[in-house]
Design a protein around this motif. Structure first.
Motif, PDB file in Angstrom:
ATOM      1  N   PRO A 196      -6.889  -3.910  -9.397  1.00 38.56           N
ATOM      2  CA  PRO A 196      -8.277  -3.421  -9.333  1.00 38.56           C
ATOM      3  C   PRO A 196      -8.383  -2.073  -8.623  1.00 38.56           C
ATOM      4  CG  PRO A 196      -8.161  -5.733  -8.721  1.00 38.56           C
ATOM      5  CD  PRO A 196      -6.748  -5.256  -8.826  1.00 38.56           C
ATOM      6  N   ILE A 197      -7.749  -1.980  -7.417  1.00 43.82           N
ATOM      7  CA  ILE A 197      -7.682  -0.722  -6.671  1.00 43.82           C
ATOM      8  C   ILE A 197      -6.260  -0.574  -6.155  1.00 43.82           C
ATOM      9  CG2 ILE A 197      -8.503   0.586  -4.673  1.00 43.82           C
ATOM     10  CD1 ILE A 197     -11.157  -0.857  -4.877  1.00 43.82           C
ATOM     11  N   TYR A 198      -5.693   0.610  -6.335  1.00 41.42           N
ATOM     12  CA  TYR A 198      -4.342   0.894  -5.835  1.00 41.42           C
ATOM     13  C   TYR A 198      -4.423   2.203  -5.068  1.00 41.42           C
ATOM     14  CZ  TYR A 198       0.786   0.708  -5.873  1.00 41.42           C
ATOM     15  OH  TYR A 198       2.114   0.607  -5.507  1.00 41.42           O
ATOM     16  N   ILE A 199      -3.877   2.215  -3.835  1.00 44.22           N
ATOM     17  CA  ILE A 199      -4.007   3.383  -2.964  1.00 44.22           C
ATOM     18  C   ILE A 199      -2.629   3.880  -2.561  1.00 44.22           C
ATOM     19  CG2 ILE A 199      -5.012   4.280  -0.833  1.00 44.22           C
ATOM     20  CD1 ILE A 199      -6.932   1.848  -0.904  1.00 44.22           C
ATOM     21  N   ASP A 200      -2.391   5.171  -2.733  1.00 49.00           N
ATOM     22  CA  ASP A 200      -1.176   5.846  -2.307  1.00 49.00           C
ATOM     23  C   ASP A 200      -1.544   7.033  -1.430  1.00 49.00           C
ATOM     24  OD1 ASP A 200       1.139   4.550  -3.228  1.00 49.00           O
ATOM     25  OD2 ASP A 200       0.908   5.370  -5.249  1.00 49.00           O
ATOM     26  N   GLY A 201      -0.608   7.471  -0.586  1.00 52.21           N
ATOM     27  CA  GLY A 201      -0.786   8.715   0.158  1.00 52.21           C
ATOM     28  C   GLY A 201      -1.407   8.529   1.526  1.00 52.21           C
ATOM     29  N   ILE A 254      -1.888  -1.512  -1.596  1.00 47.03           N
ATOM     30  CA  ILE A 254      -1.695  -0.344  -0.742  1.00 47.03           C
ATOM     31  C   ILE A 254      -0.223   0.032  -0.743  1.00 47.03           C
ATOM     32  CG2 ILE A 254      -1.972   0.581   1.585  1.00 47.03           C
ATOM     33  CD1 ILE A 254      -4.217  -1.479   1.985  1.00 47.03           C
ATOM     34  N   GLY A 255       0.070   1.258  -1.161  1.00 47.58           N
ATOM     35  CA  GLY A 255       1.432   1.754  -1.208  1.00 47.58           C
ATOM     36  C   GLY A 255       1.967   2.067   0.178  1.00 47.58           C
ATOM     37  N   GLN A 256       3.260   2.270   0.258  1.00 45.85           N
ATOM     38  CA  GLN A 256       3.914   2.519   1.545  1.00 45.85           C
ATOM     39  C   GLN A 256       3.399   3.812   2.172  1.00 45.85           C
ATOM     40  OE1 GLN A 256       8.232   2.953   1.528  1.00 45.85           O
ATOM     41  NE2 GLN A 256       8.325   1.567   3.271  1.00 45.85           N
ATOM     42  N   GLY A 257       2.928   3.720   3.406  1.00 43.14           N
ATOM     43  CA  GLY A 257       2.419   4.890   4.128  1.00 43.14           C
ATOM     44  C   GLY A 257       1.009   5.274   3.781  1.00 43.14           C
ATOM     45  N   ALA A 258       0.380   4.597   2.828  1.00 42.31           N
ATOM     46  CA  ALA A 258      -0.979   4.957   2.429  1.00 42.31           C
ATOM     47  C   ALA A 258      -1.972   4.729   3.559  1.00 42.31           C
ATOM     48  CB  ALA A 258      -1.392   4.151   1.207  1.00 42.31           C
ATOM     49  N   LEU A 259      -2.941   5.607   3.668  1.00 44.41           N
ATOM     50  CA  LEU A 259      -4.063   5.522   4.615  1.00 44.41           C
ATOM     51  C   LEU A 259      -3.680   5.834   6.055  1.00 44.41           C
ATOM     52  CD1 LEU A 259      -5.662   2.173   3.333  1.00 44.41           C
ATOM     53  CD2 LEU A 259      -6.458   4.490   2.809  1.00 44.41           C
ATOM     54  N   THR A 260      -2.403   6.036   6.348  1.00 41.40           N
ATOM     55  CA  THR A 260      -1.953   6.119   7.742  1.00 41.40           C
ATOM     56  C   THR A 260      -2.112   7.498   8.367  1.00 41.40           C
ATOM     57  OG1 THR A 260       0.329   6.504   6.990  1.00 41.40           O
ATOM     58  CG2 THR A 260      -0.323   4.221   7.449  1.00 41.40           C
ATOM     59  N   ASN A 314      -3.952  10.376  -2.169  1.00 39.75           N
ATOM     60  CA  ASN A 314      -4.413  11.414  -1.238  1.00 39.75           C
ATOM     61  C   ASN A 314      -5.818  11.884  -1.604  1.00 39.75           C
ATOM     62  OD1 ASN A 314      -2.079  11.573   0.496  1.00 39.75           O
ATOM     63  ND2 ASN A 314      -1.006  12.602  -1.176  1.00 39.75           N
ATOM     64  N   GLY A 315      -6.651  10.921  -1.932  1.00 41.17           N
ATOM     65  CA  GLY A 315      -8.033  11.215  -2.283  1.00 41.17           C
ATOM     66  C   GLY A 315      -9.003  10.574  -1.310  1.00 41.17           C
ATOM     67  N   THR A 316     -10.268  11.009  -1.366  1.00 43.83           N
ATOM     68  CA  THR A 316     -11.328  10.471  -0.529  1.00 43.83           C
ATOM     69  C   THR A 316     -12.375   9.832  -1.424  1.00 43.83           C
ATOM     70  OG1 THR A 316     -10.967  12.229   1.098  1.00 43.83           O
ATOM     71  CG2 THR A 316     -13.033  10.994   1.252  1.00 43.83           C
ATOM     72  N   VAL A 317     -12.588   8.525  -1.240  1.00 40.34           N
ATOM     73  CA  VAL A 317     -13.459   7.764  -2.130  1.00 40.34           C
ATOM     74  C   VAL A 317     -14.321   6.811  -1.312  1.00 40.34           C
ATOM     75  CG1 VAL A 317     -13.570   6.265  -4.155  1.00 40.34           C
ATOM     76  CG2 VAL A 317     -11.647   7.834  -3.897  1.00 40.34           C
ATOM     77  N   ASN A 318     -15.595   6.710  -1.700  1.00 42.60           N
ATOM     78  CA  ASN A 318     -16.493   5.698  -1.164  1.00 42.60           C
ATOM     79  C   ASN A 318     -16.949   4.821  -2.332  1.00 42.60           C
ATOM     80  OD1 ASN A 318     -19.748   5.134  -0.603  1.00 42.60           O
ATOM     81  ND2 ASN A 318     -18.391   4.618   1.089  1.00 42.60           N
ATOM     82  N   VAL A 319     -16.697   3.510  -2.229  1.00 41.10           N
ATOM     83  CA  VAL A 319     -17.010   2.581  -3.315  1.00 41.10           C
ATOM     84  C   VAL A 319     -18.011   1.555  -2.808  1.00 41.10           C
ATOM     85  CG1 VAL A 319     -16.049   1.078  -5.087  1.00 41.10           C
ATOM     86  CG2 VAL A 319     -14.604   2.827  -4.059  1.00 41.10           C
ATOM     87  N   THR A 320     -19.187   1.479  -3.445  1.00 36.50           N
ATOM     88  CA  THR A 320     -20.213   0.546  -2.994  1.00 36.50           C
ATOM     89  C   THR A 320     -20.828  -0.183  -4.177  1.00 36.50           C
ATOM     90  OG1 THR A 320     -21.953   2.234  -3.075  1.00 36.50           O
ATOM     91  CG2 THR A 320     -20.783   1.970  -0.999  1.00 36.50           C
TER      92      THR A 320
END
Length: 305
Positions: free
Chosen positions: A208-213, A247-253, A192-198
């Motif tokens: 490498p990257i794991y996203i939840d929430g 990407i975890g279940q429901g992440a980014l949605t 549940n965070g906001t990130v910009n990676v460049t």
């Protein structure tokens, strides 16, 4: 003489006016003063006022029970200048730098900032990592390595170089021109965070990257993935080369989101499947591969949006 005075008087008045105007334009505007350099290179517990970790110093996160973690308090900014090295105390590995306020890492191409484990080159014990706990920050030209001592998040164990959790509205964490390498588990974990990676490199991680929430918002451009090995069966010592974003279940949605191609990226892996809710759009850009986990029945990707 009197005639000459009347001749020069308008010229002198004009010069005086010009000097006044120049003075008014050259007067410096009120600006936020730079925070002072830290008086010590040893840190434990809260940082409660703005400060700077300055070049030429090796800053060490040390042990001081019960305030063992270094915490940038809400409303406080910690600035880390080019060329600085930050590590755990060699006798107290596993230290975290927790950001509840704001962190600015201002490395350069020739003087990157290094965040690493204790100074012993061959030590195997990792340091904790960066934990943005409702905080924000900018990480530019930094190397973050040998992190991931371990953190219990939501009742489950995670170990990562950078954790971004519960970013406030209007804030974000920006990671640019940086290297995240050789973590204990995850390079970047977003909950549940906001990130910009460049323009950053991820190597030597299990994830490498794991996203939840659902509230997580992650954008990427110009990144490189290489040498990451995913634990295919986490209860066994069996891994496969997998340079992916997980990407975890429901992440980014909780909003529309895009999955762009990145150099060396094998796939976006929905470990537990995914359902795109009605009213939401997932944009898959050209060249991208999507995968689901092994134990996801029925294909695992359900599109309602």
């Amino acid at each position: 003489m009197k005639k000459n005075w009347f001749f020069y008087k308008p010229l002198l008045a004009g010069l005086a006016l010009a000097l006044i105007l120049v003075g008014s334009f050259s007067t410096p505007q009120a600006a936020r003063a730079a925070s002072p350099c830290s008086v010590s290179n040893l840190h434990a517990g809260p940082i409660t006022a703005d400060e700077t970790w300055c070049a030429g110093t090796h800053y060490i996160m040390t042990d001081n029970h019960p305030a063992t973690e270094v915490v940038v308090a809400p409303g406080v900014t910690l600035t880390i200048n080019p060329g600085v090295t930050v590590s755990s105390d060699k006798d107290h590995t596993g230290k975290y730098l927790i950001v509840q306020g704001h962190l600015d890492i201002n490395g350069t191409a020739t003087q990157p900032v290094l965040l690493t484990a204790d100074w012993t080159p061959n030590a195997s014990a990792p340091w904790g990592g960066l934990y943005f706990d409702g905080g924000s920050g900018t990480i530019n030209y930094a190397t973050i390595e040998r992190a991931g001592y371990g953190w219990f998040e939501g009742g489950s164990f995670s170990a990562q170089a950078v954790l971004v959790k519960d970013t406030p509205a209007g804030k974000q964490v920006t990671i640019s021109n940086s290297t995240l390498r050789n973590s204990n588990q995850m390079g970047l974990y977003v909950s549940n965070g906001t990130v910009n990676v460049t323009n950053s490199t991820f190597s030597g991680h299990k994830y490498p990257i794991y996203i939840d929430g659902a509230a997580s918002a992650v954008t990427y451009s110009g990144n490189n993935f290489s040498g990451n090995a995913y634990p295919f069966y986490q209860n066994f010592s069996y891994t496969v080369q997998e340079d992916s974003i997980f990407i975890g279940q429901g992440a980014l949605t909780g909003h529309d989101f895009s999955l762009p191609a990145q150099t060396g990226l094998d796939a976006y892996v929905f470990l537990d499947g995914a359902t795109i809710p009605a009213g939401r759009t997932m944009t898959v850009e050209p060249g991208v591969t999507l995968r689901t986990g092994l134990n996801v029945p029925g294909g695992g990707l359900i599109i309602k949006g």
